[in-house]
Design an enzyme around this catalytic site. Structure first.
Site, PDB file in Angstrom:
ATOM      1  N   SER A 193      -6.036  -4.487  -3.297  1.00 51.21           N
ATOM      2  CA  SER A 193      -5.551  -3.564  -2.255  1.00 51.21           C
ATOM      3  C   SER A 193      -6.653  -3.336  -1.239  1.00 51.21           C
ATOM      4  CB  SER A 193      -5.232  -2.188  -2.839  1.00 51.21           C
ATOM      5  OG  SER A 193      -4.595  -2.298  -4.049  1.00 51.21           O
ATOM      6  N   ARG A 202       4.311  -2.648 -12.263  1.00 51.36           N
ATOM      7  CA  ARG A 202       3.427  -1.484 -12.040  1.00 51.36           C
ATOM      8  C   ARG A 202       4.004  -0.315 -12.813  1.00 51.36           C
ATOM      9  NH1 ARG A 202       3.275   2.891  -8.322  1.00 51.36           N
ATOM     10  NH2 ARG A 202       1.149   3.515  -7.747  1.00 51.36           N
ATOM     11  N   LYS A 247       2.806   6.561  -3.399  1.00 55.94           N
ATOM     12  CA  LYS A 247       1.344   6.660  -3.524  1.00 55.94           C
ATOM     13  C   LYS A 247       0.924   7.853  -2.658  1.00 55.94           C
ATOM     14  CE  LYS A 247      -2.277   3.642  -4.637  1.00 55.94           C
ATOM     15  NZ  LYS A 247      -2.611   4.404  -5.829  1.00 55.94           N
TER      16      LYS A 247
HETATM   17  C1  LIG Z   1       0.634  -5.639  -3.346  1.00 50.50           C
HETATM   18  C2  LIG Z   1      -0.046  -4.359  -3.724  1.00 50.50           C
HETATM   19  N1  LIG Z   1      -0.842  -3.775  -2.836  1.00 50.50           N
HETATM   20  C3  LIG Z   1      -1.457  -2.611  -3.145  1.00 50.50           C
HETATM   21  C4  LIG Z   1      -1.281  -2.035  -4.394  1.00 50.50           C
HETATM   22  C5  LIG Z   1      -1.990  -0.772  -4.776  1.00 50.50           C
HETATM   23  O1  LIG Z   1      -2.972  -0.988  -5.800  1.00 50.50           O
HETATM   24  P1  LIG Z   1      -3.958   0.220  -6.186  1.00 50.50           P
HETATM   25  O2  LIG Z   1      -4.667   0.636  -4.949  1.00 50.50           O
HETATM   26  O3  LIG Z   1      -4.777  -0.194  -7.323  1.00 50.50           O
HETATM   27  O4  LIG Z   1      -2.979   1.364  -6.600  1.00 50.50           O
HETATM   28  P2  LIG Z   1      -1.978   1.372  -7.847  1.00 50.50           P
HETATM   29  O5  LIG Z   1      -0.842   0.477  -7.515  1.00 50.50           O
HETATM   30  O6  LIG Z   1      -2.711   0.893  -9.040  1.00 50.50           O
HETATM   31  O7  LIG Z   1      -1.551   2.786  -7.932  1.00 50.50           O
HETATM   32  C6  LIG Z   1      -0.433  -2.667  -5.285  1.00 50.50           C
HETATM   33  N2  LIG Z   1      -0.211  -2.176  -6.508  1.00 50.50           N
HETATM   34  N3  LIG Z   1       0.162  -3.833  -4.943  1.00 50.50           N
HETATM   35  C1  LIG Z   2       1.607   0.805  -4.791  1.00 54.87           C
HETATM   36  C2  LIG Z   2       1.225   1.005  -3.385  1.00 54.87           C
HETATM   37  N1  LIG Z   2      -0.001   0.618  -2.895  1.00 54.87           N
HETATM   38  C3  LIG Z   2      -0.140   0.906  -1.611  1.00 54.87           C
HETATM   39  C4  LIG Z   2      -1.355   0.620  -0.824  1.00 54.87           C
HETATM   40  O1  LIG Z   2      -1.338   0.820   0.373  1.00 54.87           O
HETATM   41  O2  LIG Z   2      -2.305   0.167  -1.428  1.00 54.87           O
HETATM   42  S1  LIG Z   2       1.215   1.660  -0.962  1.00 54.87           S
HETATM   43  C5  LIG Z   2       2.007   1.586  -2.432  1.00 54.87           C
HETATM   44  C6  LIG Z   2       3.372   2.116  -2.684  1.00 54.87           C
HETATM   45  C7  LIG Z   2       4.448   1.381  -1.948  1.00 54.87           C
HETATM   46  O3  LIG Z   2       5.619   1.945  -2.348  1.00 54.87           O
HETATM   47  P1  LIG Z   2       6.870   2.103  -1.414  1.00 54.87           P
HETATM   48  O4  LIG Z   2       7.302   0.753  -1.021  1.00 54.87           O
HETATM   49  O5  LIG Z   2       7.882   2.808  -2.291  1.00 54.87           O
HETATM   50  O6  LIG Z   2       6.472   2.967  -0.260  1.00 54.87           O
END
Ligand SMILES: Cc1ncc(COP(=O)(O)OP(=O)(O)O)c(N)n1
Ligand SMILES: Cc1nc(C(=O)O)sc1CCOP(=O)(O)O
Ligand SMILES: [Mg+2]
Length: 361
Positions: A248, A179, A277
């Site tokens: 997601s 990512r 996020k």
């Molecule tokens: C395993 C997993 N779950 C959720 C996300 C979040 O995807 P998205 O909502 O498209 O947000 P971004 O990661 O693109 O900012 C994820 N990456 N992985």
């Molecule tokens: C990339 C992402 N997606 C989310 C979702 O809920 O869809 S939360 C998230 C960030 C997770 O990061 P951390 O483990 O540092 O909190």
């Protein structure tokens, strides 16, 4: 029949030796693949197809062809390549043997035509069947691995990206998502390629966030798509049925839609508000509990999970988690990975014991 080729007399025995060697090669390669389908994957359909192919080849391996064998005079028996002596993972072993079978079938097709046109035709059809077997085998293995994965590392950009990911792989991690929102494409492509190779070395699945084109370019195992990313159907069309597509979700409606659209897994979160996020409100434990009760496909709790709070997430019913900072920013990514994995396995074992006790009444 002896035939002149470029001044050399080509006897039938030369053609027969080629056919014999390649019939052996194809049959042995198929046997190696079959053993994995049978004992590794426990998959009757794939096992049966390998067996059928072997038996069909055996019919062409006549006593006359076998009689042409002359192993002591074969200069090829001494030739080995370093790569043949090393197989790092089952995936590499299967790839090497599928390749061997496909090559042997191509040789049989070409030289077989000199002997019997029908043999050429049959071997060509078999080669296509092996391509299909390869796709099915790879897809099956990939989806099995997804089912088994309990910890999912989503990376964040940093100069030591490859070192941190490798440290986590050394801790037993088997699922990684690249990512990276801001790096320019050339560098992103190079990093994705390096991560792909790293994951191959450790037998881990490698997915790409957001970008189907990048996933195709580096032959990733799949993509992760959010609600604002490409529709699943479009990604499926581009990637084909064998690749993994994750989505997601933040609420039951998104989950139901993702499943109906053919997602292979869903993210369930954010469980906690997270600076990774920042604009997404927490969905909380309630949604984790909903997922535990209703989600029929693999799902990963994500968002703000770390070593301090992750037992709470497990208690809400999660048995798979995805993290960014907890590993990417850990002082000891290997140890943190091992800790998460050991706790996840412990929780699974406890649930299995409880289920057995309930079953006994
Ligand atoms: C395993 C997993 N779950 C959720 C996300 C979040 O995807 P998205 O909502 O498209 O947000 P971004 O990661 O693109 O900012 C994820 N990456 N992985
Ligand atoms: C990339 C992402 N997606 C989310 C979702 O809920 O869809 S939360 C998230 C960030 C997770 O990061 P951390 O483990 O540092 O909190
Ligand atoms: Mg996204």
């Amino acid at each position: 029949m002896a035939e002149l080729y470029n001044g050399h007399v080509m006897g039938k025995s030369v053609i027969y030796r080629i056919l014999d060697a390649n019939l052996d090669r194809a049959r042995e390669g198929l046997r190696i693949i079959e053993e994995w389908c049978r004992f590794g994957l426990n998959n009757p359909d794939l096992t049966e197809e390998c067996k059928r192919l072997r038996q069909e080849l055996a019919q062409w391996h006549t006593a006359e062809i076998r009689a042409a064998r002359n192993t002591p005079d074969d200069p090829g028996t001494q030739l080995t390549h370093e790569r043949e002596e090393y197989r790092g993972t089952i995936h590499q072993l299967l790839q090497a043997n599928l390749c061997r079978v496909e090559e042997a079938l191509r040789v049989l097709e070409e030289y077989g035509k000199l002997e019997d046109r029908q043999m050429g035709r049959v071997c060509k059809q078999m080669r296509y069947r092996v391509y299909t077997l390869e796709s099915q085998l790879m897809a099956y293995g990939r989806h099995q691995q997804l089912l088994e994965a309990q910890l999912y590392l989503v990376t964040s950009p940093m100069p030591e990206l490859l070192e941190v990911v490798e440290a986590a792989l050394q801790g037993g991690l088997k699922l990684i998502q690249y990512r990276d929102k801001n790096t320019e494409d050339g560098e992103r492509f190079a990093l994705a390629q390096s991560l792909r190779q790293l994951c191959d070395r450790y037998g881990a699945l490698f997915l790409i966030n957001d970008r189907v084109d990048l996933a195709l370019a580096v032959d990733a195992d799949g993509v992760h798509l959010g609600q604002q990313d490409l529709p699943i159907a479009v990604a499926r069309e581009l990637l084909g049925p064998q690749k993994i597509i994750g989505r997601s979700t933040t609420n039951p409606e998104e989950m139901k839609r993702a499943i109906a659209e053919g997602a292979d897994y869903v993210g369930v979160g954010p469980v906690f508000a997270t600076p990774t996020k920042p604009n997404k409100a927490a969905a909380g434990h309630e949604y984790v509990r909903y997922a535990a009760q209703h989600c029929p496909i693999p799902w990963f709790a994500i968002g703000g999970i770390d070593v301090n709070n992750f037992n709470e997430v497990l208690e809400s019913g999660a048995n798979r988690i995805a993290v960014v900072r907890a590993i990417m920013e850990a002082e000891q990514p290997t140890l943190v990975t091992q800790y998460f994995l050991s706790q996840l396995v412990r929780m699974e074992t406890m649930k299995a014991i409880q289920n057995t006790q309930v079953g006994r009444g």
